[in-house]
Enzyme design. Structure first.
Site, PDB file in Angstrom:
ATOM      1  N   GLU A  36      51.067  53.985  45.545  1.00  0.00           N
ATOM      2  CA  GLU A  36      51.145  52.996  44.444  1.00  0.00           C
ATOM      3  C   GLU A  36      52.514  52.343  44.476  1.00  0.00           C
ATOM      4  OE1 GLU A  36      49.149  51.531  41.823  1.00  0.00           O
ATOM      5  OE2 GLU A  36      51.033  50.418  41.808  1.00  0.00           O
ATOM      6  N   GLY A 189      41.342  36.196  26.392  1.00  0.00           N
ATOM      7  CA  GLY A 189      41.697  35.104  25.499  1.00  0.00           C
ATOM      8  C   GLY A 189      41.498  35.478  24.035  1.00  0.00           C
ATOM      9  N   GLU A 207      37.732  26.602  25.439  1.00  0.00           N
ATOM     10  CA  GLU A 207      36.742  27.249  26.305  1.00  0.00           C
ATOM     11  C   GLU A 207      35.828  26.188  26.925  1.00  0.00           C
ATOM     12  OE1 GLU A 207      35.772  30.330  27.644  1.00  0.00           O
ATOM     13  OE2 GLU A 207      34.221  29.065  28.510  1.00  0.00           O
ATOM     14  N   HIS A 327      36.266  51.421  32.921  1.00  0.00           N
ATOM     15  CA  HIS A 327      35.279  52.513  32.995  1.00  0.00           C
ATOM     16  C   HIS A 327      34.331  52.333  34.169  1.00  0.00           C
ATOM     17  CE1 HIS A 327      34.359  49.598  29.813  1.00  0.00           C
ATOM     18  NE2 HIS A 327      33.118  49.632  30.253  1.00  0.00           N
ATOM     19  N   HIS A 450      24.602  60.478   7.023  1.00  0.00           N
ATOM     20  CA  HIS A 450      24.798  59.506   5.938  1.00  0.00           C
ATOM     21  C   HIS A 450      26.061  59.849   5.157  1.00  0.00           C
ATOM     22  CE1 HIS A 450      23.825  56.715   2.729  1.00  0.00           C
ATOM     23  NE2 HIS A 450      24.132  57.685   1.869  1.00  0.00           N
TER      24      HIS A 450
HETATM   25  P1  FAD Z   1      44.201  48.084  38.922  1.00  0.00           P
HETATM   26  O1  FAD Z   1      44.241  48.777  37.625  1.00  0.00           O
HETATM   27  O2  FAD Z   1      44.643  46.685  39.003  1.00  0.00           O
HETATM   28  O3  FAD Z   1      45.080  48.985  39.900  1.00  0.00           O
HETATM   29  C1  FAD Z   1      45.389  48.628  41.207  1.00  0.00           C
HETATM   30  C2  FAD Z   1      46.749  49.188  41.542  1.00  0.00           C
HETATM   31  O4  FAD Z   1      46.955  49.048  42.940  1.00  0.00           O
HETATM   32  C3  FAD Z   1      47.905  48.440  40.870  1.00  0.00           C
HETATM   33  O5  FAD Z   1      48.692  49.336  40.122  1.00  0.00           O
HETATM   34  C4  FAD Z   1      48.699  47.846  42.030  1.00  0.00           C
HETATM   35  O6  FAD Z   1      50.093  47.889  41.822  1.00  0.00           O
HETATM   36  C5  FAD Z   1      48.318  48.745  43.177  1.00  0.00           C
HETATM   37  N1  FAD Z   1      48.406  48.122  44.495  1.00  0.00           N
HETATM   38  C6  FAD Z   1      47.865  46.938  44.878  1.00  0.00           C
HETATM   39  N2  FAD Z   1      48.121  46.711  46.201  1.00  0.00           N
HETATM   40  C7  FAD Z   1      48.831  47.778  46.642  1.00  0.00           C
HETATM   41  C8  FAD Z   1      49.370  48.132  47.903  1.00  0.00           C
HETATM   42  N3  FAD Z   1      49.205  47.364  48.968  1.00  0.00           N
HETATM   43  N4  FAD Z   1      50.051  49.305  47.987  1.00  0.00           N
HETATM   44  C9  FAD Z   1      50.210  50.116  46.902  1.00  0.00           C
HETATM   45  N5  FAD Z   1      49.715  49.826  45.706  1.00  0.00           N
HETATM   46  C10 FAD Z   1      49.015  48.681  45.559  1.00  0.00           C
HETATM   47  N6  FAD Z   1      39.101  47.083  31.008  1.00  0.00           N
HETATM   48  C11 FAD Z   1      38.433  47.864  30.140  1.00  0.00           C
HETATM   49  O7  FAD Z   1      37.495  48.550  30.541  1.00  0.00           O
HETATM   50  N7  FAD Z   1      38.781  47.914  28.821  1.00  0.00           N
HETATM   51  C12 FAD Z   1      39.789  47.179  28.318  1.00  0.00           C
HETATM   52  O8  FAD Z   1      40.077  47.263  27.128  1.00  0.00           O
HETATM   53  C13 FAD Z   1      40.509  46.339  29.201  1.00  0.00           C
HETATM   54  N8  FAD Z   1      41.533  45.598  28.750  1.00  0.00           N
HETATM   55  C14 FAD Z   1      42.225  44.802  29.622  1.00  0.00           C
HETATM   56  C15 FAD Z   1      43.242  44.016  29.114  1.00  0.00           C
HETATM   57  C16 FAD Z   1      43.960  43.190  29.963  1.00  0.00           C
HETATM   58  C17 FAD Z   1      45.079  42.361  29.398  1.00  0.00           C
HETATM   59  C18 FAD Z   1      43.656  43.162  31.351  1.00  0.00           C
HETATM   60  C19 FAD Z   1      44.434  42.303  32.283  1.00  0.00           C
HETATM   61  C20 FAD Z   1      42.623  43.946  31.854  1.00  0.00           C
HETATM   62  C21 FAD Z   1      41.890  44.764  30.998  1.00  0.00           C
HETATM   63  N9  FAD Z   1      40.827  45.549  31.452  1.00  0.00           N
HETATM   64  C22 FAD Z   1      40.129  46.320  30.568  1.00  0.00           C
HETATM   65  C23 FAD Z   1      40.436  45.571  32.869  1.00  0.00           C
HETATM   66  C24 FAD Z   1      41.024  46.820  33.585  1.00  0.00           C
HETATM   67  O9  FAD Z   1      42.419  46.800  33.442  1.00  0.00           O
HETATM   68  C25 FAD Z   1      40.650  46.824  35.066  1.00  0.00           C
HETATM   69  O10 FAD Z   1      39.256  46.718  35.204  1.00  0.00           O
HETATM   70  C26 FAD Z   1      41.109  48.112  35.748  1.00  0.00           C
HETATM   71  O11 FAD Z   1      42.500  48.234  35.647  1.00  0.00           O
HETATM   72  C27 FAD Z   1      40.707  48.104  37.231  1.00  0.00           C
HETATM   73  O12 FAD Z   1      41.191  49.231  37.873  1.00  0.00           O
HETATM   74  P2  FAD Z   1      41.573  49.206  39.420  1.00  0.00           P
HETATM   75  O13 FAD Z   1      42.140  50.564  39.711  1.00  0.00           O
HETATM   76  O14 FAD Z   1      40.462  48.700  40.230  1.00  0.00           O
HETATM   77  O15 FAD Z   1      42.744  48.124  39.555  1.00  0.00           O
HETATM   78  P1  NAI Z   2      36.623  36.099  31.538  1.00  0.00           P
HETATM   79  O1  NAI Z   2      35.899  35.845  32.781  1.00  0.00           O
HETATM   80  O2  NAI Z   2      36.136  37.132  30.589  1.00  0.00           O
HETATM   81  O3  NAI Z   2      36.745  34.750  30.673  1.00  0.00           O
HETATM   82  C1  NAI Z   2      37.337  33.589  31.157  1.00  0.00           C
HETATM   83  C2  NAI Z   2      36.834  32.419  30.338  1.00  0.00           C
HETATM   84  O4  NAI Z   2      37.578  31.259  30.700  1.00  0.00           O
HETATM   85  C3  NAI Z   2      35.363  32.109  30.569  1.00  0.00           C
HETATM   86  O5  NAI Z   2      34.700  32.062  29.342  1.00  0.00           O
HETATM   87  C4  NAI Z   2      35.404  30.740  31.278  1.00  0.00           C
HETATM   88  O6  NAI Z   2      34.304  29.935  30.958  1.00  0.00           O
HETATM   89  C5  NAI Z   2      36.701  30.161  30.755  1.00  0.00           C
HETATM   90  N1  NAI Z   2      37.306  29.128  31.615  1.00  0.00           N
HETATM   91  C6  NAI Z   2      37.436  29.135  32.963  1.00  0.00           C
HETATM   92  N2  NAI Z   2      38.060  28.021  33.378  1.00  0.00           N
HETATM   93  C7  NAI Z   2      38.361  27.278  32.272  1.00  0.00           C
HETATM   94  C8  NAI Z   2      39.012  26.022  32.051  1.00  0.00           C
HETATM   95  N3  NAI Z   2      39.502  25.294  33.043  1.00  0.00           N
HETATM   96  N4  NAI Z   2      39.128  25.567  30.778  1.00  0.00           N
HETATM   97  C9  NAI Z   2      38.638  26.294  29.744  1.00  0.00           C
HETATM   98  N5  NAI Z   2      38.015  27.493  29.910  1.00  0.00           N
HETATM   99  C10 NAI Z   2      37.885  27.985  31.151  1.00  0.00           C
HETATM  100  O7  NAI Z   2      38.147  36.414  31.995  1.00  0.00           O
HETATM  101  P2  NAI Z   2      39.396  36.965  31.212  1.00  0.00           P
HETATM  102  O8  NAI Z   2      39.220  36.856  29.745  1.00  0.00           O
HETATM  103  O9  NAI Z   2      40.577  36.348  31.845  1.00  0.00           O
HETATM  104  O10 NAI Z   2      39.360  38.506  31.573  1.00  0.00           O
HETATM  105  C11 NAI Z   2      39.432  38.953  32.928  1.00  0.00           C
HETATM  106  C12 NAI Z   2      38.784  40.300  33.089  1.00  0.00           C
HETATM  107  O11 NAI Z   2      39.477  41.318  32.393  1.00  0.00           O
HETATM  108  C13 NAI Z   2      37.357  40.284  32.588  1.00  0.00           C
HETATM  109  O12 NAI Z   2      36.525  40.530  33.690  1.00  0.00           O
HETATM  110  C14 NAI Z   2      37.273  41.378  31.593  1.00  0.00           C
HETATM  111  O13 NAI Z   2      36.162  42.182  31.858  1.00  0.00           O
HETATM  112  C15 NAI Z   2      38.555  42.191  31.768  1.00  0.00           C
HETATM  113  N6  NAI Z   2      39.047  42.579  30.439  1.00  0.00           N
HETATM  114  C16 NAI Z   2      38.323  43.460  29.694  1.00  0.00           C
HETATM  115  C17 NAI Z   2      38.701  43.786  28.414  1.00  0.00           C
HETATM  116  C18 NAI Z   2      37.863  44.712  27.635  1.00  0.00           C
HETATM  117  O14 NAI Z   2      37.019  45.357  28.204  1.00  0.00           O
HETATM  118  N7  NAI Z   2      38.073  44.823  26.331  1.00  0.00           N
HETATM  119  C19 NAI Z   2      39.891  43.209  27.807  1.00  0.00           C
HETATM  120  C20 NAI Z   2      40.557  42.259  28.645  1.00  0.00           C
HETATM  121  C21 NAI Z   2      40.139  42.000  29.920  1.00  0.00           C
END
Ligand code: FAD
Ligand code: NAI
Length: 471
Positions: A36, A189, A207, A327, A450
């Protein structure tokens, strides 16, 4: 360069996908290395995603509730002040506690944690540029790509994480922006719009589609939550395309146009959040050294057992197909280790819940009404509003509903959609029911305590195959 002993599994990326695979493989007695580069484990989710955003959502909700939602409950509060620095500190405490906890778990399961950037040297060797300087390499019988995803940039708007921000900047702003424009009304967003609107920003969400919530949200639910968030003070411009953005000094001007052509508008902002989706991250991995190709959306191509075309190199999590959810990554991480170790594993992709942590929360699992219509699948609908649920009424939080879709012939559940306080916890029951192939009558005949919000779930199930009692 030094070289450690050959591993059974080398994992590139220590996010949710990578660290869970590492722990599982350690538990299975495999020799494991996890590389990592971030300096801490847990990836996007723990460091800049799920965890910090939920900390801000929770505490901004408390702040907003104390400001606006106490008097009628019989609570008189005095001077309420926001201490943004402390709010951010609380967030950091949660993040650090969890990332350190993951490091402990890797150690406990005998995983070698290598802090550095990994890239393929050949099909069995990963070269690591160490964070502390120097280089090493590690060889593995199996290699797992778990490198995750990154924000999709908006052409012409360079992210500086100060005025033009991604979610990473949005969880770390040093002051509350006066005017925040959010490009993209998906989950990121809407969660971030909620945080900053509660803390005092004037937020406008633009949106492109006619409905908010991102892919997968049921249209009736999307409309419902949009109405609720609008009442909370967020402005929505749906069916609106962002054409361009221009930064001048501390201000940004965002040019929009009605998606179907026509009306143009310029929005002024002091901060613009780019939240138009995320894309797989495989930069600098050296995939070209082993001839691995990506699909048109940058995803690592795999088969049903997570194998790339080089069978001992596999990929799970955000870097490959499927919803970008923590998850989902976790389920795949366990399954991929089981495939490697035992030859079989399983993830039910039809049964992965989604939760949006706004207030009230939105949660769903299975198919939406528009999915079923599109696929010409017949269905029956049962709904139950929280305004008729005793606990919601007691709590004075009655917005939202439970909606259940079931097969009209067999009554088998097809989809469950909830807007409501605690929807994210409640959806677990729906997910279990769907996973077990339950009918709406199975739920309706299960005794629910309940007074609880989950009685609304039971009553929606009653409404699906017969009639609800309280509505
Ligand atoms: P990542 O978590 O992105 O992990 C990949 C890791 O690999 C990173 O730490 C990176 O540094 C490392 N890496 C990459 N390339 C290399 C390399 N060459 N060598 C060494 N290390 C490397 N999902 C939910 O289910 N619930 C939520 O509430 C939720 N909220 C979110 C809120 C935000 C703002 C964002 C951006 C995402 C959210 N997500 C949520 C999505 C969730 O974070 C991702 O689906 C999840 O982290 C994916 O896990 P991953 O291990 O595939 O990737
Ligand atoms: P998203 O794919 O959920 O939503 C992006 C939105 O932007 C779409 O509704 C799309 O129509 C719109 N869009 C795209 N281009 C546009 C433009 N030019 N102008 C206006 N609207 C435009 O992506 P988002 O919100 O960035 O999240 C990324 C990923 O992170 C998602 O896949 C989500 O599953 C994950 N995530 C999950 C969370 C959770 O589980 N609670 C919380 C935050 C992120």
């Amino acid at each position: 360069a030094s070289q450690s002993e050959e591993k059974d599994l080398v994992i590139i990326g220590g996010g949710v996908a990578g660290y869970v695979a590492a722990i599982k493989a350690g538990q299975e007695g495999m020799k494991v290395a996890c590389i990592e580069k971030r300096g801490t484990l847990g990836g996007t989710c723990l460091n800049v995603g799920c965890i910090p955003s939920k900390s801000l959502l929770n505490n901004s909700h408390l702040y907003h509730q104390i400001l606006h939602d106490t008097k009628h409950r019989g609570i008189e509060v005095g001077d309420v002040k926001l201490n943004l620095q402390q709010l951010m500190k609380a967030k950091e405490t949660s993040v650090t506690g969890l990332t350190k906890g993951v490091e402990f778990l890797l150690k406990k399961n005998g995983v070698e944690y290598i802090k550095g950037t990994g890239s393929f040297q050949d099909e069995h060797t990963v070269k690591v540029e160490l964070n502390d300087g120097g280089e090493t390499s590690v060889t593995g019988k199996n290699i797992l790509i778990a490198t995750g995803s990154e924000v999709t940039p908006f052409p012409g708007l360079t992210i500086d994480e100060q005025t033009v921000i991604s979610s990473t900047g949005a969880i770390a702003l040093e002051k509350v922006p006066e005017k925040l424009v959010v490009i993209g009304g998906g989950i990121i967003g809407l969660e971030m719009a909620s945080v900053w609107s509660r803390l005092g920003s004037k937020v406008t969400v633009v949106e492109y589609l006619d409905q908010i919530g991102g892919p997968g949200m049921d249209t009736e639910v999307a409309k419902g939550i949009q109405k609720i968030l609008k009442k909370q003070g967020i402005t929505f411009k749906t069916g609106t395309k962002v054409l361009s953005g221009e930064k001048t000094g501390d201000e940004v001007k965002v040019q929009t146009e009605a998606a179907k052509g026509g009306k143009e508008e310029t929005l002024d902002a002091d901060v613009v959040l780019v939240a138009i989706g995320r894309r797989p991250y495989t930069g600098g991995l050296g995939l070209e050294n082993i001839g691995l190709e990506l699909d048109e959306r940058g995803r690592v191509i795999i088969d049903a057992e997570y194998r790339t075309k080089i069978p001992h190199i596999r990929c799970v999590g955000d870097a490959t197909f499927g919803p970008m959810l923590a998850h989902k990554a976790e389920e795949e991480a366990v399954a991929v280790v089981e495939y490697i170790k035992k030859g079989y594993g399983h993830v039910n992709y039809g049964c992965i819940p989604s939760v949006m942590y706004t207030f009230p929360e939105v949660a769903w699992v299975g198919q939406s009404e528009q999915d079923l219509k599109k696929a010409d699948i017949p269905y029956r609908v049962g709904t139950f509003p929280f305004s008729a649920n005793s606990r919601a009424k007691t709590n004075l939080d009655t917005e939202g509903f439970v909606k259940i879709l079931a097969d009209p012939e067999t009554d088998r559940l097809l989809g469950i959609h909830i807007i409501g306080p605690n929807a994210g916890e409640m959806i677990a029951e729906g997910t279990l029911a769907l996973e077990y192939g339950a009918s709406s009558e199975d739920i309706a005949r299960t005794c629910h305590a309940h007074p609880t919000l989950s009685e609304a779930f039971k009553e929606a199930a009653m409404a699906t195959h017969a009639k609800a009692i309280h509505f």
